[in-house]
Design an enzyme around this catalytic site. Structure first.
Site, PDB file in Angstrom:
ATOM      1  N   HIS A   1     -18.338  35.892  25.067  1.00 57.48           N
ATOM      2  CA  HIS A   1     -16.910  36.136  24.834  1.00 57.48           C
ATOM      3  C   HIS A   1     -16.158  34.808  24.670  1.00 57.48           C
ATOM      4  CE1 HIS A   1     -18.019  39.846  27.270  1.00 57.48           C
ATOM      5  NE2 HIS A   1     -17.586  40.355  26.136  1.00 57.48           N
TER       6      HIS A   1
ATOM      7  N   GLN B   1     -22.064  38.688  16.727  1.00 60.59           N
ATOM      8  CA  GLN B   1     -23.177  39.199  15.900  1.00 60.59           C
ATOM      9  C   GLN B   1     -24.166  40.022  16.723  1.00 60.59           C
ATOM     10  OE1 GLN B   1     -25.545  36.201  13.691  1.00 60.59           O
ATOM     11  NE2 GLN B   1     -27.273  37.545  14.197  1.00 60.59           N
TER      12      GLN B   1
END
Ligand code: PAF
Length: 284
Positions: free
Chosen positions: A41, A152
């Site tokens: 994050h 991703q």
């Protein structure tokens, strides 16, 4: 750093930031998360901080993307620590709504990306991508971001969100950030917290399969059947790890391909104990 709880506050913040500067140079960035923030994050936040003048992070454990027997209730929640981390990373706003704010009583509107939502994780988690597309659409409508940042690692989610954004003609650009891994290669995930020591070791099977396929492709192998067979053999050697899928697909459509080309997505999902993990690579 402000903590906002309502859609109206978030929209107000975004619009006031847009008005705050002259010349139209401001860019609003949004990193949507479910909290339990980790280095993956942080990479989204840093990418947002580098590309945008104003950065919001949403922290919302979205109930509609969990199946009835999934881990919604026990999903890790660490709001105070998340806010400390977000502030240290220069986030301007944390948006942390209650469930009733995102799904007001009687709410009957959902966003469904047909086809894509039934592939990869959507095949074993019915309704998952409907929940993701719905909440991301709501976040985009509320924050009106110029750029939104996704990892991703959730490659199928990226495909669904990109398609939803394009189909709805939303003005938000989707930025995909590389997978962040532990030193031993395990892709970071909030769900890694569920793993015991032995499961943590078993979880490396996913990354071993990913690396094997990367090596084979680098050595010239392009046939999907051969690549999938080799990856499958790695899982077969670790029978405690229950394979969910191993696929080579077009990243935009999530349809299987027979020959890998640049940009093809190789993705795996497996259960380690009761924890479902995913990993992938974009082939070059
Ligand atoms: O990737 C996640 O953490 C979630 O699926 C998202 C995009 C925040 C939607 O709830």
């Amino acid at each position: 750093m402000e903590v906002l709880r309502t859609v109206e506050e978030l929209r107000g913040w975004s619009r006031s930031r847009r008005r705050a500067k002259d010349g139209g140079a401001q860019r609003i960035g949004l990193a949507p998360t479910m909290g339990a923030l980790h280095a993956g994050h942080v990479s989204l936040i840093r990418a947002a901080r580098a590309a945008c003048t104003d950065v919001a992070v949403s922290i919302f454990v979205n109930p509609t993307q969990f199946g009835p027997h999934e881990d919604f209730a026990r999903y890790p929640r660490s709001f105070e620590a998340d806010c400390t981390l977000a502030e240290a990373e220069g986030v301007d706003v944390v948006f942390a709504p209650a469930v009733e704010e995102m799904y007001p009583a009687g709410a009957a509107t959902f966003v469904e990306v047909e086809g894509l939502s039934d592939r990869l994780d959507g095949a074993s988690r019915p309704g998952h991508f409907r929940g993701v597309a719905t909440v991301v659409a709501k976040l985009f409508v509320a924050a009106e971001p110029d750029l939104a940042f996704f990892g991703q690692k959730d490659a199928a989610q990226v495909a669904v969100v990109k398609r939803m954004t394009a189909d709805m003609r939303l003005a938000t650009e989707i930025v995909v950030c590389p997978i962040v891994r532990d030193v031993d290669g395990l892709a970071l995930s909030s769900r890694n917290a569920y793993l015991s020591g032995e499961e943590r070791r078993q979880a490396l099977t996913l990354n071993r399969a990913v690396r094997r396929v990367e090596e084979l492709v680098a050595a010239g192998e392009r046939r999907a059947c051969a690549l999938i067979a080799q990856a499958g053999a790695i899982f077969a050697a670790e029978p405690e790890v229950r394979l969910n899928y191993v696929v080579l697909v077009d990243w935009a459509t999530l349809e299987p391909v027979e020959i890998a080309v640049a940009g093809t997505l190789f993705a795996v999902a497996a259960w380690v104990g009761s924890t479902r993990l995913i990993d992938n690579t974009i082939l070059s």
